[in-house]
Design a protein around this motif. Structure first.
Motif, mmCIF file in Angstrom:
data_model
loop_
_atom_site.group_PDB
_atom_site.id
_atom_site.type_symbol
_atom_site.label_atom_id
_atom_site.label_comp_id
_atom_site.label_asym_id
_atom_site.label_seq_id
_atom_site.Cartn_x
_atom_site.Cartn_y
_atom_site.Cartn_z
ATOM 1 N N HIS A 700 36.347 31.336 38.934
ATOM 2 C CA HIS A 700 37.866 31.299 39.054
ATOM 3 C C HIS A 700 38.077 29.981 38.396
ATOM 4 N N ASP A 703 38.159 31.014 34.700
ATOM 5 C CA ASP A 703 39.331 31.612 34.362
ATOM 6 C C ASP A 703 40.636 30.652 34.318
ATOM 7 N N LYS A 707 43.042 29.919 30.921
ATOM 8 C CA LYS A 707 44.529 30.389 30.784
ATOM 9 C C LYS A 707 45.207 29.181 30.999
ATOM 10 N N THR A 746 38.238 37.110 29.251
ATOM 11 C CA THR A 746 37.798 37.580 30.500
ATOM 12 C C THR A 746 36.446 37.859 30.635
ATOM 13 N N CYS A 747 35.931 37.289 32.029
ATOM 14 C CA CYS A 747 34.632 37.361 32.204
ATOM 15 C C CYS A 747 34.460 38.996 32.717
ATOM 16 N N TYR A 750 34.295 39.501 36.399
ATOM 17 C CA TYR A 750 35.435 39.042 37.162
ATOM 18 C C TYR A 750 36.753 39.325 36.461
ATOM 19 N N LYS A 751 36.847 40.693 36.351
ATOM 20 C CA LYS A 751 38.038 41.117 35.695
ATOM 21 C C LYS A 751 39.466 40.793 36.607
ATOM 22 N N VAL A 753 41.050 38.754 39.604
ATOM 23 C CA VAL A 753 41.070 37.413 40.564
ATOM 24 C C VAL A 753 41.161 37.557 41.822
#
Length: 986
Positions: A700, A703, A707, A746-747, A750-751, A753
């Motif tokens: 998290h 990400d 972003k 994007t991981c 971890y697509k 959230v």
């Protein structure tokens, strides 16, 4: 009366000797069986005779107090020593209750009157277990008949040999010779059952010669003790048999009992199971209780305190004096005894002396000890021979493999960095060594002087058992599952944050000690592993540029969550770079400059950390500068000129995000940390526990940074300004991810959230470290000092973009082709990273990697692809970067779970909308919902049986319908045939 005193130090021992008239000391060991047997008797004596300043009983553990045992010459356990006014007056070796009681009674009499002398009371030397002592006031009884027999035997032998030609033969055949062979007698009838152990002894006794040599003296004594037992009473025979049962259990040594004793043994206990082995009497366990080798006269010893806090013995040479040189030369000139003569002289074992209760037991145990030594020597010779053969075979195979795999190893070694070892540079490709996640060796050791010793000194003030109880209460129970280290098998049930964070405002004294013992060791191991990877990926210039500046204040670091372990790890990395610059003459001084800050909420914890974290600033909480942060849009309290804010070159955020349950709380912590980070190359490291929730907290953060904080890589367009919230989002700036990710998208794990239910695959790494003694006791395992800490992490650099701006798919294609023979070196941050241990199969290796394209793929490196790549793939580790390519690649499915249970909202957004059909049947309304979700409730055994019966009945009905249709068709065909025939007749 009080019991015995357990000696814990040399000072306590000296104080007891100087302040007490009589001291009875028991030198014992925890592993000693006889020590445990006589311990209750010693405690009874202590409770009966102890008197303050007069008589004291002390127990000295020879393993813990080796200096005291060595000073008093203790070589066997148990050893009892009696001291009078500080001087040893009596020594008793072995577990002999009667001798100990007698000596204690004499010693107590010394304490009552000062006029008695120890020499008058203790007239006999020290006793050994098995040795008897004559009672006082009684002399040896005279045996007149025996004396006359001896005189007659001597006179007869003298006269017989005097008047004969062959004196030796005449004396041997004389009637006065007690060892003359008797006339042949018929053999006794064998008893039922196994052959008695004494029968062989009778034959040997009949065949023994008249005169023996000194070498056969021990066996003669053993046989004569058997012969003497023939005339003993029934009580003596029963005593021998019971002692044999106690000593040898259900076994018996060969020839130990005679016929009468064996018959009683068989009647009482049945025949023995087998012949006694050395293991049955504990010889392999206590075989090392031999006496100490005498120390040379020209050698001395000193006790030096080790880094672990104990003492080690250091030997040194004493220079000879002028008068002693000639004596030494004369000693060296004397011929040495032959090796064979030295080998034949064997000192008896102290264990046999301590255990044997009579000469017969001593002889049997001595034989078993000799058998054990012979078997041990043979086993050692076999192991050495097998190891030599295996080493020769491995050497031959290695030479062949070296010729096949590394024909150009000298060229590779020439191109390798000078820091690498010659052996590794010859066997591995340089890019494989550059891409390693773990250093060499893989296992790290915690710094003794900077971390282990200070913590141990702080814990010595409290009983370690109390600290262990407090640590288990704070960190989730046995094994400390909510500490930075999570034991195997406790990950699923413990997915929260750490149980005792360093920013907790209130800690008790015992909780502060529990934090030091259970939190700092694994936290240090995880932080130092990440710092090594960050330094390897950014290079040495990241640190050296700041250190080489004139008048530079050095690098500033903030430890937010590691409780000081991050600062200790950073000091190790920074000191290594500083030493290299100092050797080059670039900088001066022994300590590098810099500022260190740690977040510590409790005053008790802060006072403990101050004892070993020097030149460090302590903050009770994370600084908050959000009121004057640089946001998009106008702020009421910002003003035209931004306020000066503190910034750090390195921020270690350890276990800060997982404990925050809400996403906006995590967002606030991340905004705060990013504001504190230096805009010109500051590094932020986020570390969490290695389980699905910990990975999701790190993912998290990653990400959010990509972003909202960092400009996109590879020329991608950023989000429009009007879509941003000025009160929530910051202006995006350059930056990139250092490790572990090599992609900025994007991981792949971890697509979506948020939390995911049933997640199986998540990104985490491990680091092996050597556990200190106190930390091993915290975990409840005192034997294993090797630990593995697992963690998820991400490292980001602010203000500097990635050097290589190639798209992810392009970097993946180049890495798949491999850089083994490429003239241009690769950018290590664009290579795929192994996210699981390699799968080694015969002829190929399978690597699960996370590619720069943002996918989890499975790459296969067979031996036919490249022998060097195949070799390096087999030796690779989890977390390494891979630069030598592969032959095949396939996409690997990732088990990310089913997402958060949203109560059926996903079903509502499906393609088929839910409909309710209302029908009227027999005047009743019924509602049936179409496209409704099926119940996921599992069926019971009865429901499954009912469904199976329904299916069988339905299948039978369908089969009957088919049969009826076939029969109707056949009947119809017959009617049609008959009609055709009737028409033809007409």
């Amino acid at each position: 009366m009080s019991g015995p005193v357990h000696i814990a130090s040399d000072g306590e021992w000296e104080s007891l000797l100087s302040g007490t008239s009589v001291v009875v000391a028991d030198f014992y060991a925890d592993w000693c069986g006889p020590c445990k047997m006589i311990a209750p008797h010693f405690e009874r004596l202590a409770k009966e005779h102890s008197s303050p300043k007069k008589v004291a009983f002390a127990k000295v553990n020879v393993d813990n107090q080796a200096n005291i045992a060595r000073t008093n010459g203790v070589t066997a356990m148990p050893t009892f020593k009696i001291f009078h006014n500080g001087t040893a007056i009596e020594t008793i070796r072995g577990a002999n209750p009667s001798a100990l009681t007698e000596a204690v009674n004499k010693a107590v009499s010394l304490s009552g009157s000062s006029g008695k002398k120890a020499e008058a009371v203790f007239k006999t030397p020290g006793r050994t277990l098995g040795g008897g002592a004559a009672a006082q006031g009684q002399g040896r009884p005279w045996n007149v008949s025996g004396l006359l027999n001896i005189v007659m035997m001597l006179v007869g032998l003298y006269l017989t040999s005097l008047f004969s030609i062959d004196a030796f033969k005449a004396a041997e055949q004389s009637m006065f010779n007690p060892n003359r062979q008797p006339a042949p007698q018929p053999k006794p009838t064998a008893a039922k059952g196994p052959v008695p152990a004494g029968s062989a002894r009778v034959q040997q006794q009949q065949q023994k010669p008249a005169f023996r040599t000194l070498a056969d003296f021990s066996s003669i004594a053993f046989q004569e003790s058997h012969d003497a037992s023939r005339g003993q009473s029934l009580e003596d025979i029963e005593k021998v048999v019971r002692e044999a049962k106690q000593r040898f259990r259900d076994t018996l040594p060969k020839g130990y009992l005679n016929e009468e004793e064996y018959a009683l043994y068989e009647r009482l206990y049945g025949p023995p199971l087998r012949e006694t082995a050395p293991e049955d009497v504990g010889i392999p366990t206590h075989a090392d209780m031999g006496g100490q080798v005498p120390r040379p006269t020209d050698e001395g010893t000193l006790l030096r305190q080790s880094e672990e806090g104990g003492f080690e013995e250091v030997t040194y040479r004493i220079p000879p004096r002028q008068g002693d040189e000639q004596e030494l030369e004369s000693e060296f000139e004397q011929p040495l005894e032959s090796e064979s003569a030295v080998e034949t002289v064997q000192e008896p074992s102290d264990y046999v002396d301590a255990v044997a209760r009579n000469p017969r037991e001593r002889e049997a145990l001595q034989r078993l000890m000799q058998d054990f030594k012979t078997a041990q020597q043979k086993q050692l010779e076999d192991e050495v021979a097998a190891a030599r053969e295996e080493a020769e075979a491995e050497q031959e195979a290695y030479e062949v493999e070296e010729e096949e795999l590394f024909p150009e190893s000298e060229e590779i070694a020439a191109d390798a960095e000078p820091e690498m070892g010659l052996g590794e540079s010859r066997r591995f490709h340089p890019y494989t060594l550059d891409g390693r996640f773990h250093a060499s060796p893989v296992e790290i050791s915690l710094p003794q002087s900077a971390l282990v010793t200070p913590i141990r000194d702080l814990l010595d003030r409290t009983h370690l058992g109390h600290v262990k109880t407090a640590a288990e209460a704070a960190f989730g129970g046995q094994g400390l599952p909510t500490s930075p280290f999570t034991p195997e098998g406790r990950k699923n049930g413990q997915m929260g944050g750490v149980g005792l964070p360093p920013d907790q405002r209130h800690m008790t004294e015992i909780e502060a000690d529990a934090f030091l013992a259970g939190y700092l060791p694994p936290s240090y191991a995880s932080v130092v592993s990440v710092l090594r990877e960050v330094r390897r990926r950014l290079g040495s210039d990241w640190i050296r540029q700041r250190l080489q500046k004139d008048g530079s204040a050095g690098l500033s670091v903030l430890d937010a969550g590691a409780g000081g372990a991050g600062l200790v790890a950073w000091d190790q990395v920074l000191q290594a770079e500083w030493d290299l610059l100092r050797e080059q003459g670039v900088v001066k001084g022994s300590q590098p400059p810099g500022r260190k800050t740690v977040i510590t909420g409790s005053d008790r914890l802060r006072h403990r950390l101050k004892s070993f974290l020097h030149n460090t600033t302590f903050l009770p909480r994370l600084p908050d500068y959000e009121h004057s942060g640089e946001m998009q849009g106008e702020r009421l309290d910002a003003g035209d000129t931004p306020q000066a804010r503190k910034s750090y070159d390195l921020i270690i955020a350890s276990h800060l995000f997982l404990k925050e349950k809400q996403d906006h709380y995590r967002q606030a912590v991340l905004n705060n940390l990013w504001t504190l980070l230096n805009k010109d190359g500051g590094v932020l490291i986020v570390i969490e526990k290695a389980h699905p929730r910990g990975f999701e907290a790190v993912a998290h953060v990653r990400d959010t940074l990509l972003k909202q904080f960092i400009l996109p890589q590879n020329g991608e367009s950023s989000a429009p300004t009007e879509e941003l919230n000025p009160a929530y989002h910051k202006e995006r700036e350059p930056g990139h991810i250092i490790a572990p990710c090599t992609n900025h998208g994007t991981c792949p794990m971890y697509k979506e959230v948020g939390k995911s239910k049933g997640r199986k695959d998540y990104c985490y790494f491990n680091q092996r470290f050597t556990r200190p003694g106190f930390y091993t006791k915290m975990l409840g395992n005192s034997t294993n000092n090797q630990g593995d800490v697992e963690f998820s992490y991400v490292a980001i650099q602010r203000g500097r973009s990635k050097a290589d701006q190639l798209p992810g798919w392009k970097s993946t294609e180049q890495a798949f082709a491999g850089y083994e023979n490429s003239p241009n070196p690769p950018d290590m941050q664009t290579l795929p990273r192994m996210v699981l241990p390699p799968l080694k199969r015969k002829g190929h290796v399978t690597l699960d990697v996370c590619t720069p394209q943002g996918k989890i793929e499975r790459w296969t490196v067979p031996k036919s692809y490249s022998k060097l790549a195949y070799h390096d793939a087999r030796k690779s580790h989890w977390g390494d970067l891979w630069a030598l390519g592969a032959k095949t690649r396939v996409t690997r499915s990732v088990r990310v779970g089913s997402g958060v249970d949203d109560g059926g909202k996903r079903a509502e957004g499906g393609k088929k909308p839910r409909k309710v059909e209302i029908t009227m049947d027999g005047g009743r309304l019924s509602a049936n919902e179409k496209n409704a979700r099926k119940e996921r409730r599992t069926k019971g055994k009865r429901d499954r049986q009912t469904d199976l019966i329904k299916e069988i009945l339905e299948a039978e009905d369908i089969e009957e319908l088919e049969i009826e249709r076939e029969m109707d068709a056949e009947v119809q065909e017959e009617f049609e045939l008959e009609d055709e025939k009737g028409r033809g007749r007409r």
